[in-house]
Write an enzyme that holds these catalytic residues in place. Structure first.
Site, mmCIF file in Angstrom:
data_model
loop_
_atom_site.group_PDB
_atom_site.id
_atom_site.type_symbol
_atom_site.label_atom_id
_atom_site.label_comp_id
_atom_site.label_asym_id
_atom_site.label_seq_id
_atom_site.Cartn_x
_atom_site.Cartn_y
_atom_site.Cartn_z
ATOM 1 N N CYS A 1 -0.565 -16.671 41.445
ATOM 2 C CA CYS A 1 -0.640 -17.866 40.600
ATOM 3 C C CYS A 1 -0.135 -17.665 39.182
ATOM 4 O O CYS A 1 0.130 -18.644 38.489
ATOM 5 C CB CYS A 1 -2.059 -18.400 40.573
ATOM 6 N N HIS B 1 -6.519 -22.822 47.813
ATOM 7 C CA HIS B 1 -5.124 -23.106 48.171
ATOM 8 C C HIS B 1 -4.745 -22.371 49.461
ATOM 9 O O HIS B 1 -5.388 -21.396 49.837
ATOM 10 C CB HIS B 1 -4.185 -22.569 47.072
HETATM 11 C C1 CIR Z 1 -7.665 -24.160 39.235
HETATM 12 O O1 CIR Z 1 -8.724 -24.400 39.799
HETATM 13 O O2 CIR Z 1 -6.707 -24.934 39.282
HETATM 14 C C2 CIR Z 1 -7.551 -22.872 38.451
HETATM 15 N N1 CIR Z 1 -8.807 -22.573 37.853
HETATM 16 C C3 CIR Z 1 -7.099 -21.733 39.337
HETATM 17 C C4 CIR Z 1 -5.702 -21.941 39.890
HETATM 18 C C5 CIR Z 1 -5.221 -20.771 40.662
HETATM 19 N N2 CIR Z 1 -3.924 -21.058 41.175
HETATM 20 C C6 CIR Z 1 -3.390 -20.465 42.222
HETATM 21 O O3 CIR Z 1 -4.011 -19.639 42.831
HETATM 22 N N3 CIR Z 1 -2.181 -20.832 42.587
#
Ligand code: CIR
Length: 257
Positions: free
Chosen positions: A247, A160
């Site tokens: 997150c 991201h």
């Molecule tokens: C994903 O790949 O969507 C999750 N395993 C990790 C998401 C992490 N989100 C973030 O950093 N905003």
């Protein structure tokens, strides 16, 4: 008053989405302990924390940031880029609907909140593997009437936009500039991560403090030398699911009468 919404660690987190990391076994009890410490840190930094229960069917649901983008007293409920994550949004919408005005993204748009970095009234939005042009266009249309600009940023080599850049003080960006097109940002003050800590660009600003992974002490020291208050948390188990500190929460402020 500052509020934070979090959600418990799913017992199924071992089946999470992974893009730039090798799958490793995840110790759910350790991840839960890290999450409790994260909540304690948010509370210590002045947040009133609300916790939604963990969902055994949604491996990535602890990463609430991706489901919503808060803009003042409204929230854009996203349509996450990974299909497995789309059912995460409904409980978040239901909870936030009694706190914030709900704006909704719709098919065919895709956008993860982890791709949205707010700096003042500008939303920098990562064009990543999770956020597409339709997502950026819908977000722009939803927030423009509220006085927010949307600026797309090319992102490569990380999940991201906020894997690569976050704001750690007013107008001060902590970044691994390898992953982003910095020209999108115009003039700004940059702090680079220590080269030995390439994943250290994700810090969570809470008021004047920055919540920061304990795994990156050299970059933390760079922040401290600039007078930034750094509170470290161990998120090493959550990091195996490709998560970091921004997150795991959605944070918003209200003005009390
Ligand atoms: C994903 O790949 O969507 C999750 N395993 C990790 C998401 C992490 N989100 C973030 O950093 N905003």
């Amino acid at each position: 008053m500052r509020h934070a919404l979090v959600r418990g660690v799913s017992p199924a987190m071992g089946r999470c989405e992974l893009t730039h990391r090798e799958r490793q076994p995840i110790d759910i009890e350790r991840a839960e302990a890290e999450h409790r410490q994260y909540v304690t840190a948010l509370t210590d930094l002045g947040c009133r924390v609300y916790e939604l229960p963990a969902d055994p069917n949604l491996p990535d649901s602890v990463f609430v940031e991706d489901t919503a983008v808060i803009v003042g007293d409204a929230v854009v409920i996203t349509r996450p880029g990974a299909a497995s994550r789309r059912p995460e949004v409904e409980p978040i919408r239901a909870y936030l609907s009694s706190h914030l005005e709900i704006l909704r993204m719709e098919y065919p748009a895709s956008l993860d909140g982890g791709d949205v970095l707010r700096v003042g009234r500008t939303l920098y939005v990562g064009a990543s593997g999770r956020t597409d042009a339709a997502g950026i266009a819908q977000l722009r249309a939803l927030v423009a009437p509220r006085g927010y600009d949307v600026v797309p940023v090319a992102v490569t080599g990380c999940l991201h936009l906020k894997s690569a850049v976050t704001e750690v003080a007013d107008g001060v960006l902590l970044a691994n500039r390898m992953h982003i097109d910095v020209r999108a940002f115009g003039q700004g003050k940059w702090i680079d991560v220590d080269l030995r800590e390439p994943d250290a660009a994700n810090g969570l600003r809470v008021g004047d403090a920055v919540l920061f992974p304990a795994a990156y002490p050299r970059t933390a020291e760079r922040l401290r030398r600039l007078g930034i208050l750094v509170r470290t948390v161990d998120v090493s188990e959550l990091a195996k699911a490709e998560g970091a500190v921004t997150c795991c929460s959605l944070i918003w402020d209200t003005v009390e009468p």
